[in-house]
Design a protein around this motif. Structure first.
Motif, short mmCIF file in Angstrom:
data_model
loop_
_atom_site.label_atom_id
_atom_site.label_comp_id
_atom_site.label_asym_id
_atom_site.label_seq_id
_atom_site.Cartn_x
_atom_site.Cartn_y
_atom_site.Cartn_z
N ALA A 1 0.83 -1.21 0.00
CA ALA A 1 0.00 0.00 0.00
C ALA A 1 0.86 1.26 0.00
CB ALA A 1 -0.94 -0.01 1.22
N TYR A 2 1.89 1.27 0.85
CA TYR A 2 2.76 2.44 0.90
C TYR A 2 3.58 2.58 -0.38
CZ TYR A 2 1.64 2.80 5.86
OH TYR A 2 1.00 2.94 7.05
N GLY A 3 3.89 1.44 -1.03
CA GLY A 3 4.57 1.52 -2.32
C GLY A 3 3.71 2.20 -3.36
N GLU B 1 7.75 11.89 2.75
CA GLU B 1 6.94 11.18 3.74
C GLU B 1 6.55 9.80 3.23
OE1 GLU B 1 2.73 11.68 6.22
OE2 GLU B 1 3.42 13.26 4.85
N ALA B 2 6.19 9.72 1.95
CA ALA B 2 5.83 8.42 1.37
C ALA B 2 7.03 7.48 1.36
CB ALA B 2 5.28 8.60 -0.04
N GLU B 3 8.22 8.01 1.05
CA GLU B 3 9.44 7.19 1.06
C GLU B 3 9.73 6.67 2.47
OE1 GLU B 3 12.34 9.81 -0.51
OE2 GLU B 3 11.89 9.35 -2.62
N ALA B 4 9.52 7.52 3.47
CA ALA B 4 9.75 7.10 4.86
C ALA B 4 8.78 5.97 5.25
CB ALA B 4 9.60 8.28 5.81
N ARG B 5 7.53 6.10 4.78
CA ARG B 5 6.57 5.04 5.09
C ARG B 5 6.97 3.73 4.44
NH1 ARG B 5 0.47 7.61 4.69
NH2 ARG B 5 0.66 9.11 6.42
N VAL B 6 7.45 3.78 3.21
CA VAL B 6 7.88 2.57 2.53
C VAL B 6 9.07 1.94 3.24
CG1 VAL B 6 8.91 1.66 0.40
CG2 VAL B 6 6.99 3.26 0.27
N ASP B 7 10.03 2.77 3.65
CA ASP B 7 11.19 2.22 4.37
C ASP B 7 10.76 1.56 5.69
OD1 ASP B 7 12.81 3.15 2.36
OD2 ASP B 7 13.33 5.03 3.38
#
Length: 448
Positions: free
Chosen positions: A152-154, A176-182
């Motif tokens: 989902a985060y991807g 922020e989206a990259e941080a969620r994916v990590d």
């Protein structure tokens, strides 16, 4: 860790009956070291009981004696060889030994205590297996949740990047989206490690790998049946059927028998003796004529203990202290059992209540996801709103799975404490297992 992913999908094609829970329970019990040790202790207790019974019976001994000497007598000091042989058969039958009956009672109590210890070891082994199986199921669901979040985060990151390229999203949204994916990737790695560990623990308890178990899952609607006002019934069952409490009671009985046994060490004993002697010699120091004869004798021996330097009374005092210790341990075992049953009962009820509440929350979150998807389609919701709703739905499903498995684990612990856990429970739980379905992942379409 990544090697677990193809394994999870490959196991979906395995038949559900490839590895039943009763089979796992049988295999685990056969391999459990505590069960084997308790079984050996029971065999030893059987022999001690046999020895206590044998003390009532007769004992027989055979003695053979041979000698070869020389005798020289003045004034000539001519040496004369003297040879003799003697064969004796002795039989002893106790007629009265007061300590024998308490010793037999103590051995009987110890034998029953060893049998209860074996039952307790089997219950604990089954409880460990149940916890290990349910922990594997929980770890698998946590992994599925983490994978769904990562996906989902991807999608959110991809949407944010596309929005940034066309000027509809700011750079902080992309970061922020990259941080969620990590973060989601880290959660997946941790979940894979946890599942691997839980499988290793289960393999150790079940005496072998259990890969087919991952293809099965507890049915979503399956929950243990437990009445909210039935704690007194469970306490009554535990009082009468708990092998742990029975061991403590039998320990008190054995200690009391040891006190009586030590007290009767003051009492006289009477034994019946019989012997048969056959002797043969070529003379003695006073006779040069050979002799050969048989002697039979029967009699009774009365032994009256008079003084043992206080050791007998000291033994009585020691056994009285051990009896008090056993009585204290009985009270402690009863208190521990009552607390354990109440805690397991409350834990089961709490997990059942959480499961029912989370089932409602899961349905509400599913409706929220559909509402956000419809809002996204008409332009009043963003992709981030849809994905946030999906994340909450996955969390609700994860928490619901944890509550259901915790309910079964607490229920199995409750039945083990009450001495009720057995094959029927494994068959009942196995009947509630269905083919595992991967967690569904709703996808939001990008409108950019």
């Amino acid at each position: 860790m990544i090697r677990l992913l193809p394994l999870l999908f490959a196991l979906q094609s395995l038949p559900a009956a490839a590895q039943t829970l009763p089979e796992l329970a049988t295999r685990a019990l056969d391999a459990d070291p505590a069960v084997r040790a308790s079984s050996a202790s029971l065999r030893a207790a059987d022999e001690r009981l046999f020895q206590a019974r044998a003390a009532y019976g007769p004992t027989a001994n055979f003695t053979a004696t041979g000698s070869n000497s020389h005798y020289a007598e003045a004034p000539g000091y001519t040496r004369r060889p003297i040879q003799s042989e003697q064969y004796v058969v002795q039989v002893n039958q106790p007629l009265w030994r007061g300590a024998l009956y308490p010793a037999l009672q103590a051995a009987g109590s110890q034998r029953e205590q060893a049998e209860s210890a074996l039952m307790q070891a089997r219950l604990e082994a089954q409880q460990r297996l149940a916890e290990a199986v349910l922990e594997v199921f929980k770890a698998r669901d946590v992994l599925a949740h983490a994978q769904a979040l990562r996906e989902a985060y991807g999608e959110q990151l991809a949407a944010a990047r596309r929005g940034f390229q066309v000027g509809r999203a700011a750079a902080p949204e992309v970061r922020e989206a990259e941080a969620r994916v990590d973060s989601a990737v880290a959660q997946v790695l941790a979940a894979e490690a946890e599942l691997d560990l839980r499988q290793q623990v289960l393999a150790e308890i079940a005496n072998g790998p259990t890969p087919a178990l991952l293809a099965r899952a507890v049915a979503p609607e399956a929950l243990p049946a437990l009445q909210a006002d039935g704690v007194l019934d469970w306490l009554s069952r535990a009082e009468s059927d708990s092998p742990q409490l029975r061991q403590a009671r039998l320990a008190v009985e054995a200690a009391e028998a040891e006190v009586r046994k030590a007290s009767l060490a003051h009492a006289p004993t009477v034994d019946l003796n019989a012997s048969y002697t056959r002797s043969n010699d070529n003379g003695t120091v006073t006779s040069i004529f050979p002799r050969r004869g048989n002697t039979a004798a029967i009699g009774a021996t009365l032994t009256i203990p008079l003084f043992a330097s206080g050791a007998t009374q000291s033994k009585v005092v020691e056994n009285l202290a051990l009896r008090d210790k056993a009585a204290g341990e009985l009270d402690l075992a009863r208190r521990t059992l009552v607390i354990g049953v109440r805690q397991a009962f409350v834990s089961t009820l709490s997990a059942l209540s959480q499961a029912k509440a989370l089932a409602t929350a899961e349905r509400s979150q599913a409706l929220s996801v559909r509402a956000n998807q419809r809002g996204f389609e008409v332009g009043i919701k963003t992709n981030a709103d849809v994905l946030e709703a999906q994340g909450k739905l996955f969390e609700a499903r994860r928490d619901l799975s944890r509550a259901r498995h915790d309910a079964w684990a607490s229920y199995f612990k409750l039945r083990a404490l009450a001495g009720q856990l057995g094959d029927a429970d494994w068959e009942a739980l196995d009947a509630q297992l269905v083919a595992h379905q991967p967690m569904p992942m709703g996808r939001a379409k990008d409108r950019s």
